[in-house]
Design a protein around this motif. Sequence first.
Motif, mmCIF file in Angstrom:
data_model
loop_
_atom_site.group_PDB
_atom_site.id
_atom_site.type_symbol
_atom_site.label_atom_id
_atom_site.label_comp_id
_atom_site.label_asym_id
_atom_site.label_seq_id
_atom_site.Cartn_x
_atom_site.Cartn_y
_atom_site.Cartn_z
ATOM 1 N N HIS A 116 0.873 -1.173 0.000
ATOM 2 C CA HIS A 116 0.000 0.000 0.000
ATOM 3 C C HIS A 116 0.912 1.225 0.000
ATOM 4 O O HIS A 116 1.515 1.561 1.021
ATOM 5 C CB HIS A 116 -0.914 -0.011 1.222
ATOM 6 C CG HIS A 116 -1.838 1.153 1.316
ATOM 7 N ND1 HIS A 116 -2.934 1.306 0.496
ATOM 8 C CD2 HIS A 116 -1.833 2.243 2.131
ATOM 9 C CE1 HIS A 116 -3.570 2.421 0.800
ATOM 10 N NE2 HIS A 116 -2.916 3.013 1.793
ATOM 11 N N LYS A 118 2.254 5.029 -0.217
ATOM 12 C CA LYS A 118 1.865 6.414 0.074
ATOM 13 C C LYS A 118 3.057 7.319 -0.208
ATOM 14 O O LYS A 118 4.169 7.071 0.265
ATOM 15 C CB LYS A 118 1.419 6.569 1.531
ATOM 16 C CG LYS A 118 0.100 5.876 1.841
ATOM 17 C CD LYS A 118 -0.438 6.269 3.198
ATOM 18 C CE LYS A 118 -0.965 7.690 3.235
ATOM 19 N NZ LYS A 118 -2.158 7.893 2.390
ATOM 20 N N ILE A 149 0.384 15.176 3.546
ATOM 21 C CA ILE A 149 -0.087 13.842 3.171
ATOM 22 C C ILE A 149 -1.534 13.712 3.633
ATOM 23 O O ILE A 149 -2.043 14.540 4.394
ATOM 24 C CB ILE A 149 0.784 12.721 3.786
ATOM 25 C CG1 ILE A 149 0.808 12.794 5.321
ATOM 26 C CG2 ILE A 149 2.198 12.820 3.225
ATOM 27 C CD1 ILE A 149 -0.249 11.981 6.021
ATOM 28 N N PHE A 151 -4.687 10.717 4.786
ATOM 29 C CA PHE A 151 -5.280 9.401 5.017
ATOM 30 C C PHE A 151 -6.796 9.540 4.862
ATOM 31 O O PHE A 151 -7.407 10.440 5.453
ATOM 32 C CB PHE A 151 -4.967 8.890 6.428
ATOM 33 C CG PHE A 151 -3.590 8.302 6.584
ATOM 34 C CD1 PHE A 151 -3.388 6.930 6.427
ATOM 35 C CD2 PHE A 151 -2.512 9.106 6.902
ATOM 36 C CE1 PHE A 151 -2.120 6.385 6.583
ATOM 37 C CE2 PHE A 151 -1.242 8.566 7.057
ATOM 38 C CZ PHE A 151 -1.046 7.195 6.892
ATOM 39 N N GLU A 155 -9.137 3.888 5.127
ATOM 40 C CA GLU A 155 -7.819 3.496 4.626
ATOM 41 C C GLU A 155 -7.042 2.802 5.741
ATOM 42 O O GLU A 155 -7.081 3.228 6.903
ATOM 43 C CB GLU A 155 -7.062 4.732 4.159
ATOM 44 C CG GLU A 155 -5.667 4.458 3.623
ATOM 45 C CD GLU A 155 -4.979 5.713 3.113
ATOM 46 O OE1 GLU A 155 -3.765 5.629 2.832
ATOM 47 O OE2 GLU A 155 -5.636 6.770 3.010
#
Length: 246
Positions: A116, A118, A149, A151, A155
Amino acid sequence: MELECYPMIPQPPDLVPGRQSRDWMDAFASRHPYRCLPLNMANTTGWEILCPYGFTAEWTGGPRQEDITITPDRPVPDLKTFVVSHFSRGVLTMHPQYLFRTPPGWGLMASGSPNHVKDGIQPLVGLIETDWLPFPFTMNWIFTRPGRIRFDKGEPFCFITPLEHRKVEGFQPVIRSLESNPVMHGQFEAWNRQRTDFNKRLAGGDPDAAKEAWQRFYFKGELPEDMGNAPETHVNKRRLKSPRVG
């Protein structure tokens, strides 16, 4: 065996079996990455802990706790019970809000969800002795550069995998030549010949190779006829249990 999960708050984050899908894998033509069984198995070997709401976090690059600003998508009564700048120096701390207990000798590896991806932030991985620890752990992420960033709600922010970790110390790595294991050497040579031939036929436009698209030996748990039989222990799909109330 049981993985005991004790909520620390009335409504803790959702805990679900690891999901196979990844956005970047979906984006490939014909979803090619899903043909890689090791990726699929890693994605599903553990449980995801999901964000209860969406938020953004921005790091100035400074060393102080105040250099990370956290903004939830909606007003939250006590934001710090879930996400906070605690360790400073670009580290974002998130609270799973469970106290876990594993059988004797087993611990939990806590990480980001496998594969995953990011941008701008990296999960820090921890191994916790949950067979005796009487308090919960935190999940930490570190910014890779100053910036913002995000989220999303739902998630995964933490991925837990049980490990019988003490037995790892019993392994002794030994470097040997492949020729010292005649059976394995022969199997490898047979696989290499078939792999090379298949790739040549595929590159040359062979219609049978194009129809086959990829060799499925590992995915199906099979070996070419001249390599012997694959073990019956092979699995190509992980089926973990959802939490139940005890």
